[in-house]
Design a protein around this motif. Structure first.
Motif, short mmCIF file in Angstrom:
data_model
loop_
_atom_site.label_atom_id
_atom_site.label_comp_id
_atom_site.label_asym_id
_atom_site.label_seq_id
_atom_site.Cartn_x
_atom_site.Cartn_y
_atom_site.Cartn_z
N ALA A 35 25.89 23.83 -0.44
CA ALA A 35 25.51 22.49 -0.10
C ALA A 35 24.34 22.25 0.92
O ALA A 35 23.55 21.57 0.59
N ALA A 36 24.22 23.14 1.78
CA ALA A 36 23.43 23.01 2.86
C ALA A 36 21.71 23.30 2.12
O ALA A 36 20.84 22.85 2.46
N LEU A 37 21.73 24.44 1.46
CA LEU A 37 20.63 24.92 0.58
C LEU A 37 20.12 23.65 -0.30
O LEU A 37 18.91 23.49 -0.46
N THR A 38 20.96 22.86 -0.89
CA THR A 38 20.81 21.99 -2.02
C THR A 38 20.34 20.92 -1.23
O THR A 38 19.32 20.24 -1.47
N GLU A 39 20.74 20.38 0.07
CA GLU A 39 20.20 19.38 0.72
C GLU A 39 19.01 19.63 1.23
O GLU A 39 18.21 18.93 1.22
N MET A 40 18.83 21.17 1.84
CA MET A 40 17.37 21.25 2.03
C MET A 40 16.24 21.19 1.15
O MET A 40 15.28 20.41 1.25
N VAL A 41 16.59 21.64 -0.18
CA VAL A 41 15.58 21.49 -0.92
C VAL A 41 15.22 19.93 -1.42
O VAL A 41 14.10 19.51 -1.48
N ALA A 42 16.34 19.11 -1.69
CA ALA A 42 16.05 17.93 -1.78
C ALA A 42 15.47 17.06 -0.76
O ALA A 42 14.45 16.37 -0.91
N LYS A 43 15.71 17.38 0.64
CA LYS A 43 14.88 16.86 1.66
C LYS A 43 13.39 17.38 1.75
O LYS A 43 12.66 16.71 1.83
N LEU A 44 13.21 18.39 1.41
CA LEU A 44 11.93 19.21 1.26
C LEU A 44 10.93 18.26 0.02
O LEU A 44 9.75 18.54 -0.17
N SER A 67 27.54 15.58 2.65
CA SER A 67 28.97 15.16 2.60
C SER A 67 29.77 16.35 2.17
O SER A 67 30.97 16.75 2.80
N LEU A 68 29.39 17.06 1.20
CA LEU A 68 30.29 18.24 0.46
C LEU A 68 30.08 19.33 1.66
O LEU A 68 31.25 20.01 1.87
N ARG A 69 29.00 19.39 2.30
CA ARG A 69 28.87 20.65 3.43
C ARG A 69 29.85 20.41 4.33
O ARG A 69 30.24 21.21 4.64
N GLU A 70 29.91 19.14 4.94
CA GLU A 70 30.91 18.74 5.89
C GLU A 70 32.28 19.21 5.48
O GLU A 70 33.09 19.66 6.12
N LYS A 71 32.45 18.75 4.21
CA LYS A 71 34.13 18.67 3.91
C LYS A 71 34.19 20.27 3.65
O LYS A 71 35.40 20.79 4.04
N LEU A 72 33.45 21.08 3.05
CA LEU A 72 33.70 22.32 2.89
C LEU A 72 33.92 23.12 4.07
O LEU A 72 34.40 24.22 4.30
N MET A 73 33.13 22.74 5.36
CA MET A 73 33.34 23.49 6.54
C MET A 73 34.64 23.19 6.95
O MET A 73 35.15 24.07 7.69
#
Length: 205
Positions: A35-44, A67-73
């Motif tokens: 999720a974090a990597l997906t978020e990063m690519v989208a932000k880039l 949101s998914l990153r936080e849930k999975l954490m």
């Protein structure tokens, strides 16, 4: 709280003789990483003139991935807690018939929960693979390999979580419950592997 400790401490805890955190927590961490990597690519991708046509889509993906990153954490701890509940149930007294019945019921209820938590992780990890495909195909080309890693981490999260579902199902006596989850994990397993191949096939290098 496992999710709030540093990475080195988390790995040290995982490497210890304590059974938690274990594979279920690692599965959730893999999902959170995807999720974090997906978020990063989208932000880039956001704010780049070349990708103006997909900017709103990328903003939405970044928000959902966060949101998914936080849930999975949080699931890192939920998985560990569910395992501890099973162990706690096994420690209940079993001297009388009543105690034995109470203990058996508690074990079954706790084991069901221990199967449901990783199933949820697997579903969330698989659910993000559509977003991952979107960032790989439409996102910033300079970060396409990060999207590819996200796909692999999501697949790993699905499959590793599923193993944790399966091992708990082997101890559950509720046949209808076992049949339902068995079918769900079979479909998730096949779908995640197939989706990963589709996504990686679109990585242009």
């Amino acid at each position: 709280m496992l999710a709030s400790v540093g990475l080195n401490e988390f790995l040290n805890k995982t490497a210890s003789s304590d059974p938690v955190p274990g594979g279920g927590s690692a599965a959730a961490l893999s999902g959170a990483t995807a999720a974090a990597l997906t978020e990063m690519v989208a932000k880039l991708t956001v704010g780049k003139k070349k990708y103006v046509e997909v900017e709103e889509e990328m903003k939405a993906i970044a928000e959902k991935a966060a949101s998914l990153r936080e849930k999975l954490m949080k699931d890192i701890d939920r998985d560990a807690d569910s395992f501890n509940e099973v162990m706690g149930a096994f420690k209940l007294p079993k001297e009388t018939d009543e105690e034995k019945a109470t203990r058996s019921k508690s074990i079954q209820e706790a084991t069901k929960k221990a199967a449901e938590v990783p199933l949820e992780v697997a579903k969330d990890a698989f659910g993000m693979m559509e977003m991952i495909e979107a960032v790989v195909v439409k996102g910033n080309a300079s970060a396409v390999t990060d999207g590819a890693v996200a796909a692999m981490m999501a697949r790993t999260a699905v499959l590793s979580a599923i193993y944790n579902v399966k091992i708990n199902l082997s101890s559950i006596k509720d046949e209808a419950f076992v049949a339902d989850l068995t079918q769900q994990v079979k479909q998730l397993e096949e779908a995640a592997v197939a989706k990963e191949q589709v996504i990686l096939g679109k990585v242009m290098l």
